[in-house]
Design an enzyme around this catalytic site. Structure first.
Site, PDB file in Angstrom:
ATOM      1  N   CYS B 160       0.796  -1.292  -0.102  1.00 47.31           N
ATOM      2  CA  CYS B 160      -0.100  -0.061   0.026  1.00 47.31           C
ATOM      3  C   CYS B 160       0.946   1.363   0.074  1.00 47.31           C
ATOM      4  CB  CYS B 160      -0.799  -0.049   1.199  1.00 47.31           C
ATOM      5  SG  CYS B 160      -2.093  -1.558   1.391  1.00 47.31           S
ATOM      6  N   HIS B 293      -2.432   8.627   5.873  1.00 46.25           N
ATOM      7  CA  HIS B 293      -2.680   7.141   5.487  1.00 46.25           C
ATOM      8  C   HIS B 293      -4.053   6.871   6.001  1.00 46.25           C
ATOM      9  CE1 HIS B 293      -2.051   3.357   3.525  1.00 46.25           C
ATOM     10  NE2 HIS B 293      -1.825   2.614   4.419  1.00 46.25           N
ATOM     11  N   HIS B 328      -9.730   2.567   0.367  1.00 43.96           N
ATOM     12  CA  HIS B 328      -8.131   2.251   0.064  1.00 43.96           C
ATOM     13  C   HIS B 328      -7.746   1.677  -1.177  1.00 43.96           C
ATOM     14  CE1 HIS B 328      -4.114   1.606   1.173  1.00 43.96           C
ATOM     15  NE2 HIS B 328      -4.300   0.745   2.200  1.00 43.96           N
TER      16      HIS B 328
END
Lengths: 358, 399
Positions: B160, B293, B328
């Site tokens: 990620c 994040h 996400h």
């Protein structure tokens, strides 16, 4: 603006390379079209519990990286950079199969957790408690060279003093069956398989984990200087020679300075044209070597090729098993590597002998 | 401070819009992109929400004008669309006029096609073309071909944080003079593989994700692609290019704590922010906005929050996670959030951290929950991934 030296190597491959000086135990296996690694004694490096959980590439990567560090006499590193064409296929395939076979039910996370491409780099960092820079490249045949390029940039800007760089790929049964189906791998009927010169399309596939400890200084364990690396996504065959000359010129070198070239001949008759184009023309008077008949062809096999180049400079010996022509030299001071896959992802890598190690 | 590397173009496709303008409109009008899943048949469709781009693969093929025998994965198509926009936005007409590269990133690559055809390959030879689209590098080849880039092309896959690392490498290639121009970013399509992976980890929320909320239940997965064009100062000068913003700082560190969990005190995150600040030559008071994040998993938000406190003390800058808008988007997350960071600098606006109700019990950090206008000079953007990979980018205003 530091230079970059190979001060340690570790190589797990389809040959016995983890406890040898060089290729003295190597044998050509022309009976199998997928070559798998010769396992080292993992328990000397990894706890038994962890060995059971870890995929093949992760285990081999940990051992190869430990060896590279051990040779260089380092206990930790500033950065870890890995390249892998296919990533952790064992765990990816396990998880994907479970999803499909069980209709998305009864799944456990372990194989998903270990399926990401950066698992090898992450597990090495975890083992070393190394909080430094940690990157993973996945660009087919230049996955490993992308890592070398990254490392060389960081030496040039003095961001690091040392780094572990490695190329890792693992084979896994179902994907190999798909590759056979798609014609990427030579058919059983062609046995005994011949890699050079190529007779047909397709390759003998392989796997391996090859690591290098690069440092900004020459030490008693130095193999060679990593003098240059370049990746080129698309290179028309007629421009290859010019690009090669340009790469060498940028690294203060000419074809006549080369003592050997390590070519990525992979047994595929179409891929071979690119290698032959250079080998039969501008490189025809140079000692020519190949290696994928020993390692198998896989996206990061070129790391095995670099290991061969580094070992030759270090030992000043060329094992007969890697020779593609008969030209010999008294000294091997400058070695070029060239590789590509299906006419894409070309790479040039240049090694130079370090005077103080001679 | 150090000026950094110029950003001269950007392109994006996400669940909240097919262009930079559409994304900005959505971010400033609380228009979220979280919905039930349409394009993938999964048994989890009633229990998850996703940030899905509401275009079928057929629509994407048509948009790109691909031939019928193409073997583009969805990941490659989303990437090609966003990268083309970025190049156009930068006013580039001749891509190889300067030494140009592509540094892309992806986590799933062509998994969307692999999981669709896995067993069918043996029965249907017409789909065998997708076997080679599986590799992460294949999507970058296709984007490079779409743009006509032939030189340095590579792909980063660090879960990620991938796109942050692609932007970082791109900036370093420009600084080192290896390239004059580089297209950087990431692309990831939704796939059953990741949906089920995060499901088994029990970190998928069955409702809209709520970053930095005490009752947060996990993340919504999303899909997206975004790319930036980075150019050397010389190209900017020669071409009289308009600079949108600068990549002024970057840092990467490893948490070295656990394959999938972040350390309790956010060691890796703290190190990444510290390195980025150092590269940018900025102090803690200089950061005006943190695009966190903020995945809304219990573990990430606690670890990231603690790292922010370690870095900034009691006077943390305004911060928000934009994942309630987009979900996400894994490898693409840092690329779309880079676009949002540039939009923040250009428009002097902080995008809201939606769905926040209850402060976390562990600390006093409160995200910015409404749209806030204020002068913004420097934005810090965090991205963290499996394998302990922690990355921070700092974007700075162009004046």
């Amino acid at each position: 603006m530091s230079k970059c030296y190979i001060n340690g190597t570790g190589c797990i491959s389809a040959q016995r390379t983890f406890d040898t000086v060089f290729l003295e135990a190597a044998e050509v296996n022309n009976q199998e079209n997928v070559l798998t690694i010769k396992d080292p004694v993992y328990k000397n490096y990894i706890s038994p519990g962890a060995i059971r959980r870890m995929g093949k590439g992760v285990k081999a990567g940990i051992v190869a990286s430990s060896q590279a560090m051990q040779e260089a006499g380092l206990e930790n590193v500033d950065a870890i950079i890995t390249g892998t064409g296919m990533g952790c296929m064992e765990d990816s395939e396990k998880f994907l199969k479970a999803i499909i076979d069980n209709n998305e039910s009864f799944l456990t996370p372990t194989s998903f957790i270990q399926s990401t491409h950066n698992t090898v780099g992450a597990q090495i960092a975890l083992g070393l408690k190394c909080t430094g820079y940690n990157f993973t490249y996945v660009q087919n045949a230049v996955s490993f060279e992308s890592s070398l390029l990254d490392a060389s940039l960081q030496f040039a800007s003095d961001e690091i003093e040392n780094v572990l760089v490695g190329g890792i790929d693992e084979t896994v049964e179902y994907t190999m069956s798909l590759f056979k189906l798609a014609g990427y791998i030579k058919t059983e009927s062609e046995k005994p398989y011949q890699i050079f010169p190529a007779k047909s399309k397709g390759v003998v596939y392989g796997e391996g984990a090859t690591f290098f400890l690069l440092e900004n200084k020459i030490t008693s364990s130095t193999y060679a200087e990593l003098a240059g690396v370049e990746i080129i996504n698309k290179l028309p065959i007629e421009e290859a020679e010019q690009k090669l000359n340009q790469f060498l010129a940028e690294n203060n070198c000419r074809i006549s300075d080369l003592d050997a070239v390590v070519l990525g001949y992979n047994g595929d008759i179409d891929d071979e044209i690119y290698f032959k184009n250079l080998a039969e023309n501008c490189l025809k008077n140079i000692t020519q070597l190949y290696y994928k008949h020993l390692s198998g062809a896989y996206h990061t096999a070129s790391a095995f090729g670099l290991w061969i180049g580094a070992k030759i400079i270090h030992t000043q010996e060329i094992p007969a098993i890697v020779r593609a022509n008969a030209i010999a030299k008294d000294q091997y001071n400058t070695i070029l590597l060239y590789n590509h896959h299906k006419g894409r992802d070309h790479s040039f890598t240049l090694l130079k002998r370090c005077q103080s190690t001679t | 401070m150090n000026q950094g590397v110029a950003i001269t173009g950007m392109g994006i496709i996400s669940a909240i819009g097919n262009t930079v303008e559409e994304n900005f409109t959505a971010l400033t009008n609380n228009k979220v992109g979280i919905s039930t899943i349409d394009n993938i048949v999964t048994i989890h469709s009633d229990s998850i929400k996703v940030g899905e781009i509401k275009k079928t693969n057929e629509a994407l093929v048509a948009e790109l004008g691909l031939p019928a025998d193409n073997n583009f994965s969805r990941t490659a198509m989303l990437g090609a669309i966003a990268a083309k926009q970025a190049v156009k936005n930068a006013g580039i007409t001749d891509i190889n006029e300067y030494k140009t590269g592509l540094i892309s990133s992806t986590s799933v690559g062509g998994m969307d096609m692999t999981e669709r055809y896995y067993y069918e390959y043996f029965k249907n030879s017409s789909i065998l073309k997708y076997v080679e689209s599986h590799d992460g590098g294949d999507s970058s080849q296709k984007i490079a071909d779409t743009l006509g880039i032939t030189g340095i092309v590579s792909t980063i896959s660090t879960a990620c944080s991938s796109a942050a690392n692609a932007i970082m490498l791109g900036a370093r290639l420009i600084k080192a003079g290896k390239l004059d121009r580089v297209i950087v970013g990431g692309t990831d399509a939704l796939a059953k593989f990741t949906i089920n992976g995060f499901k088994t980890l029990m970190i998928l929320s069955d409702t809209d994700n709520t970053p930095f909320d005490n009752e947060r239940k996990g993340l919504n997965l999303g899909e997206a692609a975004a790319y930036l064009v980075l150019e050397s100062d010389e190209v900017v000068r020669k071409e009289g290019k308009k600079v949108l913003a600068y990549v002024s700082g970057y840092g990467n560190a490893n948490d070295a704590y656990h394959q999938t969990a972040s350390s309790e005190n956010g060691d890796g995150a703290f190190l990444a922010m510290q390195k980025a600040m150092k590269v940018a030559g900025l102090g803690v008071d200089d950061i005006d906005y943190i695009n966190a994040h903020g995945t809304a998993t219990p573990n990430n938000d606690l670890s990231e929050g603690r790292a922010i406190i370690r870095m900034f003390g009691n006077k943390a800058p305004d911060f928000s996670s934009t994942k309630p808008f987009t979900g996400h988007t894994l490898a693409a997350a840092a690329a779309i959030e880079a676009v949002y960071s540039v939009l923040s600098l250009q428009n002097n606006v902080i995008f809201p951290n939606l769905n926040f109700k209850t402060p976390m019990s562990e600390f006093d950090l409160l995200p910015q929950t409404s749209l806030k206008h204020k002068p913004i000079q420097h934005v810090l953007s965090n991205s963290f991934g499996f394998g302990g990979n922690c990355s921070t980018l700092i974007f700075s205003k162009s004046e």
